[in-house]
Scaffold this active site. Structure first.
Site, PDB file in Angstrom:
ATOM      1  N   ALA A  52      -2.311  49.179 -10.323  1.00  0.00           N
ATOM      2  CA  ALA A  52      -3.598  48.232 -10.080  1.00  0.00           C
ATOM      3  C   ALA A  52      -4.315  48.134 -10.427  1.00  0.00           C
ATOM      4  CB  ALA A  52      -3.767  47.970  -8.161  1.00  0.00           C
ATOM      5  N   TYR A  53      -5.044  49.454 -11.473  1.00  0.00           N
ATOM      6  CA  TYR A  53      -6.144  49.275 -11.984  1.00  0.00           C
ATOM      7  C   TYR A  53      -5.925  49.183 -13.319  1.00  0.00           C
ATOM      8  CZ  TYR A  53      -9.148  52.100 -14.323  1.00  0.00           C
ATOM      9  OH  TYR A  53     -10.129  53.537 -14.965  1.00  0.00           O
ATOM     10  N   VAL A  54      -4.397  49.701 -13.612  1.00  0.00           N
ATOM     11  CA  VAL A  54      -4.231  49.582 -15.584  1.00  0.00           C
ATOM     12  C   VAL A  54      -4.191  47.869 -15.222  1.00  0.00           C
ATOM     13  CG1 VAL A  54      -2.207  49.104 -16.881  1.00  0.00           C
ATOM     14  CG2 VAL A  54      -3.307  51.080 -15.592  1.00  0.00           C
TER      15      VAL A  54
END
Length: 246
Positions: A154-156
């Site tokens: 999700a962060y990437v």
């Protein structure tokens, strides 16, 4: 002799902690008057402002949710009112919620995307409307977009969107003499990176870097200062500042 030019002016979101704090200190060293943005840690922002002003610099603290366009308009207004304009916007504010894609709470996904994607869009939108000629926008991505470590899907994804916004905006600002770039740090010794990791994990990540250490916030601040200062021919790029990790 011509009069001394007015000092350049910067706004650093997320300037109250971690990498943002190092960026504020580095840009203050270069003589910029600065808006030190915070979301919740006003005390830290105020202490940093006191540190800069006591050393002869100029700074004010400004708060607000980076994803709230009204709050960010107020923050930009405050910096412009205090210093007469804005030349540099460094968008260092962001959040990370590690978790496997199969099990990540979707509320965490929504928070990540609201802060990291919408926040970048809102801040960049204000900067694109307000920066003076010769200005610079610096966004923050991550080297995880190349390393593809598990638990950061999700962060990437959010940081890949930041890169897309950066590259498109650089081209949309054609003819305005404003550069737009992103810095993609590797593993940096901040609480955002270190929290939740044991010593073995941290040691392995440090060893994975050819320079055999974790980066420091000051390492990233030097990259930002380069983009905000002499690097006028660097535009529409993602700079991987990671010690050679990827």
């Amino acid at each position: 002799m011509s009069p001394n030019p007015s000092p350049r002016v910067g706004l650093v979101t997320g300037g109250s902690g971690g990498i943002g704090r190092a960026v504020v200190r580095r840009l203050a060293k270069d003589g910029l008057a600065l808006g030190v943005h915070y979301v919740s840690n006003k005390d830290m922002a105020d202490r940093l402002v006191d540190e800069i002003t006591s050393g002869g610099g100029r700074a004010i603290a400004v708060g607000g949710d980076v994803a709230d366009e009204h709050a960010m308009a107020v923050a930009f207004d405050a910096v412009e009112a205090a210093f007469g304009g804005i030349d540099v916007t460094v968008h260092a504010a962001g959040i990370m919620r590690p978790g496997q894609i199969a099990t990540l709470n979707l509320n965490d996904l929504d928070q990540i995307h609201r802060t990291n994607i919408r926040g970048t869009f809102v801040v960049d939108q204000q900067a694109a409307r307000r920066l003076r000629a010769g200005g610079t926008i610096v966004n923050f991505s991550t080297s995880l977009t190349r390393t593809q470590f598990p638990a950061y899907g999700a962060y990437v994804a959010s940081k890949a969107a930041v890169e897309a916004i950066t590259l498109v905006l650089a081209r949309e600002l054609r003819g305005k003499d404003i550069t737009v770039n992103a810095v993609a740090p590797g593993p940096i010794a901040t609480s955002l990176f270190l929290d939740g990791k044991d010593e073995a994990v941290i040691d392995n990540l440090a060893k994975a870097v050819p320079l055999a250490r974790l980066g420091l916030p000051e390492d990233i601040a030097e990259t930002v200062a380069f983009l905000a200062g002499p690097a006028r021919w660097v535009n529409g790029q993602v700079l991987f500042s990671n010690g050679g990790l990827a």
